[in-house]
Scaffold this active site. Structure first.
Site, PDB file in Angstrom:
ATOM      1  CG  HIS A  38      -1.722   1.247   1.394  1.00  0.00           C
ATOM      2  ND1 HIS A  38      -3.037   1.340   0.986  1.00  0.00           N
ATOM      3  CD2 HIS A  38      -1.403   2.466   1.922  1.00  0.00           C
ATOM      4  CE1 HIS A  38      -3.484   2.569   1.244  1.00  0.00           C
ATOM      5  NE2 HIS A  38      -2.510   3.266   1.823  1.00  0.00           N
ATOM      6  CD  GLU A  39       1.715   3.724   3.651  1.00  0.00           C
ATOM      7  OE1 GLU A  39       2.005   4.788   3.054  1.00  0.00           O
ATOM      8  OE2 GLU A  39       0.655   3.571   4.284  1.00  0.00           O
ATOM      9  CG  HIS A  92       0.655   6.553  -0.616  1.00  0.00           C
ATOM     10  ND1 HIS A  92      -0.427   7.220  -1.137  1.00  0.00           N
ATOM     11  CD2 HIS A  92       0.217   5.968   0.528  1.00  0.00           C
ATOM     12  CE1 HIS A  92      -1.478   7.056  -0.344  1.00  0.00           C
ATOM     13  NE2 HIS A  92      -1.110   6.293   0.674  1.00  0.00           N
ATOM     14  CG  HIS A 137       0.312   9.146  -6.846  1.00  0.00           C
ATOM     15  ND1 HIS A 137      -0.825   9.402  -6.117  1.00  0.00           N
ATOM     16  CD2 HIS A 137       0.130   9.812  -8.013  1.00  0.00           C
ATOM     17  CE1 HIS A 137      -1.651  10.156  -6.806  1.00  0.00           C
ATOM     18  NE2 HIS A 137      -1.086  10.427  -7.969  1.00  0.00           N
TER      19      HIS A 137
END
Length: 689
Positions: free
Chosen positions: A476-477, A480, A483
């Site tokens: 999940h991290e 980011h 991104h």
């Protein structure tokens, strides 16, 4: 002064916070920086920034996008550098001195930002451009930047009268102080509330690694014997699913749920009340009904009512599912009493009892370094062509931090990735991504991205084995991170994750789908001792387990999201009338249909750092709002062939590379070919009728 040259002190030396770095990608030389350097660096950087702003405002030429909006966007680079360094340190590795600095900077930086936003001449130039925007022949990123700068100034109070502006300044400054204090008190009371256990037998159910970490934590806290169970940030503690002793479970639960409301120096309840009242008043000054309306005006959600309706639909479905789950669980537990401290324990027991293959040994196939290199990085390579080369010997901010250079599919370096994975008392709870440097083509800056987790550090020579939840968090991290790394925009304020709050979690949620994807799992899941690949039946069982969301988890999240909105839908008069935090909390949950003694909110008000210390006020709904997009996009990936380079290219082009330079929802709709629908999310969470 020339950008990047740093500021000279009275003795002619350059402040190391602002000094040019010859390290790869301009990585700050953390070894040369002391805490005493920060305040002088910020003072100098703010002074130089204000000088730049005054020059922009004093420009006698008619305002243009270039000489006003773009010039403002590219100003203040020393301040951006200092902020990128200091605020990256405060979260993962704070200390009393850094807390003091953070407290002082919270108000000084807020005042600095308001001085710029309310600068009458500068605002007049920006307003003139905003009113003539249709005549200016701007690109979409330029138009969005102009609109955002104008809205930011108005929302700061630039359009108000002098008295109202002064009140807005006072409110903003006070809120900055209160929210910073709130975060610091949570860390202090979370550390202070760690549960001491004298006898190892009371830790039955925990792994050898968890027990070793608890012993080490006790020793570091000054205990000659015994074990210390450190608390995690949410109400629900992962050890509750494993500890077999119900008394110890209750002790841990009580410690968690009573944090910051014990009447000690870390109590935050008065802070909560003041924060809520000030936010309500600020919204009123700007013409909004309440803080939620003020916040959601800048999000992808149309208005607070739409969010209320969305949560209400999910609340009803989750409550029905929760009733079915509790009935089933009570039958499974027999005569055993199930209280709020026991619910996840019995959920885990039931899951193990009904599983065709036990999952106890799954973590043996998830050693952190192997998951990183052969899982997280492997998926990023397959989808986006990224390559990761570890760099050693660099001066990082903590010995546990690792650094990788990230290269594109042609071998060209695009940025740095820093991984800081292990828990420590100086690190706030949770997991997050941070930017030390934002990508910007105009500035020629390539990103430096940090991922922070709180995985218990193993003893020397022992492997770090990840649970399914920790594995998912890592992916999940890193979503980011992608991104930030794949950002390709001109302006730093539009870079990477600088998107509406209720969109920012979407790319990271999408990246979770690869954690247990068959192709990815097969590449990293090897036994840490034997090197044997994971058995097919265990891999299938792990995917089945991770794909089944308990009603309990959904309810505790929705309770927190509903509580957040309840606090922030108060008008000033209503906020002033609230004097009891717990009573308000109970009523808010009852009104949402989510008040249950068995399932407290994921965060209670007193330690709800997302909304009273972080940037998610009136926005905690964002996680499940963006999960609608995630569920749709996961289906799109699978329908298009899954882990394919072309799929990664299309997703990066539509979302990851664009940041806030385009309308993110419109770009997503173009990718999947229609507006997002809620049905895939309801099916994923087991909430479909």
């Amino acid at each position: 002064m020339a950008r990047g040259d740093g500021m000279a002190g009275q003795d002619g030396s350059t402040n190391p916070v602002l000094a040019h770095s010859d390290l790869p990608y301009g990585l700050p030389d953390f070894a040369s920086i002391s805490d005493d350097d920060f305040l002088p660096a910020f003072t100098a950087a703010m002074e130089s920034h204000l000088a730049e702003v005054e020059a922009i405002a004093a420009n006698e030429d008619p305002p243009t996008f270039g000489n006003t909006v773009e010039a403002l966007e590219l100003s203040g680079r020393d301040l951006a550098r200092a902020s990128g360094i200091f605020f990256n340190l405060v979260g993962p590795d704070t200390n009393p001195r850094r807390n003091e600095i953070s407290q002082e900077l919270s108000t000084r930086l807020t005042d600095h930002a308001n001085t710029i936003a309310m600068h009458p001449v500068l605002f007049a130039r920006i307003k003139d451009l905003a009113e003539r925007a249709d005549e200016l022949d701007l690109t979409e990123p330029q138009r969005r930047l102009l609109d955002k700068r104008y809205r930011e100034a108005v929302r700061a109070g630039a359009g108000l009268g002098e008295a109202e502006q002064e009140e807005m300044r006072a409110i903003a400054s006070r809120l900055a102080y209160l929210t910073t204090t709130f975060s610091q008190k949570i860390l202090d009371d979370t550390n202070d509330s760690a549960v001491f256990v004298a006898d190892e037998s009371d830790l039955d159910g925990l792994s050898a690694g968890q027990i070793a970490a608890a012993r080490r934590a006790a020793a570091e806290a000054g205990h000659e014997t015994g074990y210390l169970i450190a608390l995690e940030l949410p109400t629900s503690q992962s050890v509750l699913a494993e500890l077999t002793n119900p008394q110890v479970r209750q002790k841990v639960f009580d410690a968690s749920v009573n944090r910051c409301s014990r009447g000690n120096e870390h109590d935050t309840r008065e802070l909560v009340l003041e924060i809520v009242r000030l936010r309500a008043r600020r919204a009123e000054l700007l013409g909004y009904r309440d803080h939620a309306e003020y916040v959601i005006a800048e999000q992808t959600a149309p208005d607070p009512s739409a969010v209320d309706d969305f949560l209400r639909e999910l609340n009803a479905s989750a409550t029905r599912a929760g009733g079915r789950e509790l009935t089933r669980l009570s039958e499974f537990a027999g005569d055993a009493e199930i209280g709020p401290a026991d619910l996840t324990f019995w959920l885990e027991r039931e899951k193990k009892a009904t599983a065709t293959v036990p999952l106890d040994g799954f973590a043996d196939y998830c050693e952190l370094d192997t998951v990183l290199t052969r899982g997280v990085f492997y998926a990023a390579n397959k989808l986006y062509g990224l390559q990761f080369v570890e760099l050693t010997g660099l001066p990082v901010y903590h010995p546990d931090v690792r650094v990788w250079e990230v290269r594109d599919d042609s071998g060209v370096g695009i940025g740095l990735y820093l991984g800081d994975y292990f828990a420590r008392p100086s690190k706030r709870g949770g997991a997050w991504m941070n930017n030390i440097v934002d990508q910007s083509s105009k500035l020629g800056d390539r990103p430096i991205i940090v991922n922070v987790l709180n995985v218990p550090k193993p003893d020397e020579g022992q492997p770090c084995l990840l649970s399914i939840d920790q594995l998912t968090t890592l992916f999940h991290e890193f979503g980011h991170t992608l991104h930030g790394l794949l950002s390709s925009v001109d302006y730093p304020s539009q870079s990477g994750t600088s998107v509406p709050r209720d969109f920012v979690e979407f790319p990271s949620q999408v990246n979770e789908m690869w954690a247990l994807h068959p192709d990815v799992l097969a590449n990293y899941a090897i036994h840490h001792r034997t090197g044997e690949p994971i058995p097919a039946e265990l891999a299938a069982a792990a995917r089945e387990s991770a794909g089944t969301e308990s009603a309990h988890a959904t309810i505790e999240y929705l309770a927190a999201a509903s509580l957040d909105l309840a606090w922030h839908r108060l008008t000033p008069a209503e906020a002033q009338a609230v004097t009891d935090v717990e009573a308000f909390e109970a009523k808010a949950l009852a009104d949402a249909g989510l008040k249950t003694e068995l399932i407290p909110p994921r965060y209670r008000s007193a330690y709800f750092n997302h909304i009273f210390g972080g940037g998610y006020s009136a926005g905690y709904y964002s996680y499940i709002w963006s999960e609608v997009l995630d569920a749709e996009t996961e289906q799109w990936f699978l329908a298009e062939g899954g882990l394919e380079r072309e799929n990664g290219r299309r997703f990066a082009e539509a979302t990851l590379s664009r940041g806030d330079s385009v309308d993110p929802l419109a770009a997503h709709e173009k990718l999947i070919g229609r507006k997002p629908q809620i049905d895939p999310l309801l099916r994923r969470r087991g909430l479909a009728a």
